[in-house]
Design a protein around this motif. Sequence first.
Motif, PDB file in Angstrom:
ATOM      1  N   LEU A  65     -10.215 -37.718  71.595  1.00  0.00           N
ATOM      2  CA  LEU A  65      -9.679 -38.679  71.735  1.00  0.00           C
ATOM      3  C   LEU A  65      -8.203 -38.912  72.400  1.00  0.00           C
ATOM      4  CD1 LEU A  65     -10.355 -40.186  68.262  1.00  0.00           C
ATOM      5  CD2 LEU A  65     -11.286 -41.224  71.230  1.00  0.00           C
ATOM      6  N   GLY A  66      -7.296 -36.904  72.564  1.00  0.00           N
ATOM      7  CA  GLY A  66      -6.032 -37.251  72.780  1.00  0.00           C
ATOM      8  C   GLY A  66      -5.194 -37.145  71.875  1.00  0.00           C
ATOM      9  N   ALA A  67      -5.497 -36.809  70.645  1.00  0.00           N
ATOM     10  CA  ALA A  67      -4.504 -36.663  69.538  1.00  0.00           C
ATOM     11  C   ALA A  67      -4.153 -35.353  69.055  1.00  0.00           C
ATOM     12  CB  ALA A  67      -5.792 -36.842  67.925  1.00  0.00           C
ATOM     13  N   ASP A  68      -2.530 -35.633  69.111  1.00  0.00           N
ATOM     14  CA  ASP A  68      -1.507 -34.297  68.278  1.00  0.00           C
ATOM     15  C   ASP A  68      -2.151 -33.834  67.434  1.00  0.00           C
ATOM     16  OD1 ASP A  68      -0.254 -34.757  70.792  1.00  0.00           O
ATOM     17  OD2 ASP A  68       1.625 -36.394  69.516  1.00  0.00           O
ATOM     18  N   ALA A  69      -2.816 -34.775  66.344  1.00  0.00           N
ATOM     19  CA  ALA A  69      -3.048 -34.375  65.204  1.00  0.00           C
ATOM     20  C   ALA A  69      -3.750 -36.022  64.419  1.00  0.00           C
ATOM     21  CB  ALA A  69      -1.493 -34.601  63.831  1.00  0.00           C
ATOM     22  N   VAL A  70      -4.611 -34.904  63.339  1.00  0.00           N
ATOM     23  CA  VAL A  70      -6.093 -35.813  62.977  1.00  0.00           C
ATOM     24  C   VAL A  70      -5.670 -35.796  61.070  1.00  0.00           C
ATOM     25  CG1 VAL A  70      -7.334 -33.976  62.215  1.00  0.00           C
ATOM     26  CG2 VAL A  70      -8.061 -36.064  62.464  1.00  0.00           C
ATOM     27  N   VAL A  71      -5.380 -36.724  61.126  1.00  0.00           N
ATOM     28  CA  VAL A  71      -4.923 -36.741  58.627  1.00  0.00           C
ATOM     29  C   VAL A  71      -6.176 -37.022  58.021  1.00  0.00           C
ATOM     30  CG1 VAL A  71      -3.552 -38.107  57.024  1.00  0.00           C
ATOM     31  CG2 VAL A  71      -2.589 -37.946  59.810  1.00  0.00           C
ATOM     32  N   ILE A  72      -6.401 -35.650  57.486  1.00  0.00           N
ATOM     33  CA  ILE A  72      -8.108 -36.075  56.737  1.00  0.00           C
ATOM     34  C   ILE A  72      -7.940 -37.423  55.504  1.00  0.00           C
ATOM     35  CG2 ILE A  72      -9.370 -34.757  54.715  1.00  0.00           C
ATOM     36  CD1 ILE A  72      -9.159 -33.857  58.073  1.00  0.00           C
ATOM     37  N   VAL A  73      -8.433 -37.997  55.263  1.00  0.00           N
ATOM     38  CA  VAL A  73      -8.177 -39.617  54.766  1.00  0.00           C
ATOM     39  C   VAL A  73     -10.008 -39.488  53.265  1.00  0.00           C
ATOM     40  CG1 VAL A  73      -6.640 -41.306  56.174  1.00  0.00           C
ATOM     41  CG2 VAL A  73      -9.763 -41.232  55.570  1.00  0.00           C
ATOM     42  N   LEU A  74     -10.658 -38.198  54.167  1.00  0.00           N
ATOM     43  CA  LEU A  74     -11.792 -37.899  53.143  1.00  0.00           C
ATOM     44  C   LEU A  74     -12.571 -36.833  52.862  1.00  0.00           C
ATOM     45  CD1 LEU A  74     -14.322 -39.735  50.542  1.00  0.00           C
ATOM     46  CD2 LEU A  74     -15.669 -40.026  53.068  1.00  0.00           C
ATOM     47  N   ASP A  75     -12.337 -35.946  52.081  1.00  0.00           N
ATOM     48  CA  ASP A  75     -13.156 -34.370  51.795  1.00  0.00           C
ATOM     49  C   ASP A  75     -13.817 -34.631  51.115  1.00  0.00           C
ATOM     50  OD1 ASP A  75     -13.904 -32.201  52.539  1.00  0.00           O
ATOM     51  OD2 ASP A  75     -12.169 -31.720  52.677  1.00  0.00           O
ATOM     52  N   ARG A  76     -15.273 -35.540  50.622  1.00  0.00           N
ATOM     53  CA  ARG A  76     -15.998 -35.191  49.653  1.00  0.00           C
ATOM     54  C   ARG A  76     -17.467 -34.435  50.046  1.00  0.00           C
ATOM     55  NH1 ARG A  76     -14.180 -40.176  47.379  1.00  0.00           N
ATOM     56  NH2 ARG A  76     -12.736 -40.192  46.955  1.00  0.00           N
ATOM     57  N   VAL A  77     -18.014 -34.176  48.697  1.00  0.00           N
ATOM     58  CA  VAL A  77     -19.407 -33.923  49.194  1.00  0.00           C
ATOM     59  C   VAL A  77     -20.318 -34.704  48.713  1.00  0.00           C
ATOM     60  CG1 VAL A  77     -21.616 -31.748  48.102  1.00  0.00           C
ATOM     61  CG2 VAL A  77     -19.612 -31.471  48.589  1.00  0.00           C
ATOM     62  N   VAL A  78     -21.393 -35.470  49.466  1.00  0.00           N
ATOM     63  CA  VAL A  78     -21.410 -36.884  48.898  1.00  0.00           C
ATOM     64  C   VAL A  78     -23.496 -36.758  48.811  1.00  0.00           C
ATOM     65  CG1 VAL A  78     -19.582 -38.348  49.433  1.00  0.00           C
ATOM     66  CG2 VAL A  78     -21.815 -37.409  51.072  1.00  0.00           C
ATOM     67  N   PRO A  79     -23.969 -37.705  47.879  1.00  0.00           N
ATOM     68  CA  PRO A  79     -25.140 -37.460  48.074  1.00  0.00           C
ATOM     69  C   PRO A  79     -25.743 -38.055  49.809  1.00  0.00           C
ATOM     70  CG  PRO A  79     -24.915 -39.200  46.332  1.00  0.00           C
ATOM     71  CD  PRO A  79     -23.533 -38.596  46.769  1.00  0.00           C
ATOM     72  N   THR A  80     -26.640 -37.759  50.464  1.00  0.00           N
ATOM     73  CA  THR A  80     -27.430 -37.754  51.816  1.00  0.00           C
ATOM     74  C   THR A  80     -29.239 -38.365  51.777  1.00  0.00           C
ATOM     75  OG1 THR A  80     -27.822 -35.366  52.376  1.00  0.00           O
ATOM     76  CG2 THR A  80     -25.201 -36.657  52.630  1.00  0.00           C
ATOM     77  N   GLY A  81     -29.281 -38.456  50.940  1.00  0.00           N
ATOM     78  CA  GLY A  81     -30.691 -38.504  50.710  1.00  0.00           C
ATOM     79  C   GLY A  81     -31.695 -37.987  49.861  1.00  0.00           C
ATOM     80  N   VAL A  82     -32.855 -38.510  49.815  1.00  0.00           N
ATOM     81  CA  VAL A  82     -33.334 -38.002  48.200  1.00  0.00           C
ATOM     82  C   VAL A  82     -34.419 -37.272  49.135  1.00  0.00           C
ATOM     83  CG1 VAL A  82     -33.036 -39.134  46.645  1.00  0.00           C
ATOM     84  CG2 VAL A  82     -34.744 -40.225  47.932  1.00  0.00           C
ATOM     85  N   TYR A  83     -35.327 -36.077  48.623  1.00  0.00           N
ATOM     86  CA  TYR A  83     -36.495 -35.469  48.404  1.00  0.00           C
ATOM     87  C   TYR A  83     -37.567 -35.114  47.667  1.00  0.00           C
ATOM     88  CZ  TYR A  83     -39.503 -31.367  49.261  1.00  0.00           C
ATOM     89  OH  TYR A  83     -40.793 -30.437  49.351  1.00  0.00           O
ATOM     90  N   VAL A  84     -39.061 -35.937  47.868  1.00  0.00           N
ATOM     91  CA  VAL A  84     -39.613 -36.047  46.396  1.00  0.00           C
ATOM     92  C   VAL A  84     -40.998 -35.309  46.890  1.00  0.00           C
ATOM     93  CG1 VAL A  84     -41.196 -38.240  46.149  1.00  0.00           C
ATOM     94  CG2 VAL A  84     -38.817 -39.071  47.063  1.00  0.00           C
ATOM     95  N   SER A  85     -41.885 -35.322  45.680  1.00  0.00           N
ATOM     96  CA  SER A  85     -42.262 -33.648  45.265  1.00  0.00           C
ATOM     97  C   SER A  85     -43.483 -33.742  44.679  1.00  0.00           C
ATOM     98  CB  SER A  85     -41.423 -32.173  45.862  1.00  0.00           C
ATOM     99  OG  SER A  85     -40.784 -31.757  44.719  1.00  0.00           O
ATOM    100  N   GLY A  86     -44.883 -33.553  44.734  1.00  0.00           N
ATOM    101  CA  GLY A  86     -45.466 -33.660  43.017  1.00  0.00           C
ATOM    102  C   GLY A  86     -46.324 -34.211  43.412  1.00  0.00           C
ATOM    103  N   PRO A  87     -47.092 -34.356  42.286  1.00  0.00           N
ATOM    104  CA  PRO A  87     -48.555 -35.596  42.482  1.00  0.00           C
ATOM    105  C   PRO A  87     -48.336 -37.003  42.528  1.00  0.00           C
ATOM    106  CG  PRO A  87     -48.893 -33.786  41.221  1.00  0.00           C
ATOM    107  CD  PRO A  87     -47.442 -33.783  41.748  1.00  0.00           C
ATOM    108  N   TRP A  88     -48.852 -37.589  42.731  1.00  0.00           N
ATOM    109  CA  TRP A  88     -48.506 -39.014  42.509  1.00  0.00           C
ATOM    110  C   TRP A  88     -47.764 -39.011  41.183  1.00  0.00           C
ATOM    111  CZ3 TRP A  88     -51.211 -42.352  39.658  1.00  0.00           C
ATOM    112  CH2 TRP A  88     -52.643 -42.010  39.599  1.00  0.00           C
ATOM    113  N   TRP A  89     -48.625 -38.793  40.152  1.00  0.00           N
ATOM    114  CA  TRP A  89     -48.351 -38.681  39.066  1.00  0.00           C
ATOM    115  C   TRP A  89     -47.596 -38.247  38.164  1.00  0.00           C
ATOM    116  CZ3 TRP A  89     -52.809 -36.277  41.068  1.00  0.00           C
ATOM    117  CH2 TRP A  89     -52.327 -35.300  40.848  1.00  0.00           C
ATOM    118  N   GLY A  90     -46.657 -36.971  38.822  1.00  0.00           N
ATOM    119  CA  GLY A  90     -45.766 -36.419  38.238  1.00  0.00           C
ATOM    120  C   GLY A  90     -44.668 -36.684  39.147  1.00  0.00           C
ATOM    121  N   ARG A  91     -44.318 -37.314  39.574  1.00  0.00           N
ATOM    122  CA  ARG A  91     -43.679 -36.566  40.951  1.00  0.00           C
ATOM    123  C   ARG A  91     -42.062 -36.469  40.605  1.00  0.00           C
ATOM    124  NH1 ARG A  91     -44.777 -38.931  46.045  1.00  0.00           N
ATOM    125  NH2 ARG A  91     -46.427 -39.344  46.002  1.00  0.00           N
TER     126      ARG A  91
END
Length: 153
Positions: free
Chosen positions: A109-135
């Motif tokens: 972008l032609g920047a001289d610097a970048v100001v960090i406004v957010l730096d976090r560990v966040v949920p990005t999805g889910v993983y479903v496992s197991g049989p239908w009666w005990g997921r």
Amino acid sequence: MAQNNWFESFNLPAGTSKPRSKWRAAAFAAALAGYALMLAGCATVSATSTQYVGAPHPAPSDPAKVEILRAEPTHPFDRLGEISVDASVEPSPPIADIEAKVRSESAKLGADAVVIVLDRVVPTGVYVSGPWWGRNVDTITGRKLIGVAIKYK
């Protein structure tokens, strides 16, 4: 007519090979599973940049000269756009790799610097496992970093 091999009793077309031994097939399956786990275990870093509408369009800058800041600088600047970086958490990539992505996207972008406004560990999805009666539902987390690319006046 006596059959010497159980495989020959199936009357398969000519040129069909005999089945591989169970051990060879099991070794191949184990190697394939190990390769899949190795690929899944790689640390990842991806980045995108979005230029602001109406912002200046300077020529690309040198990524090595782009500063990474945690607060807005005191001298005047123009905001050029946003940098978004997504990184894996387990395993986590080296900080140098994340900073290199931030610098390279900001330099586009032609920047001289970048100001960090957010730096976090966040949920990005889910993983479903197991049989239908005990997921089991497990959350997948990732590191999210957002910065604003700036050009000094």
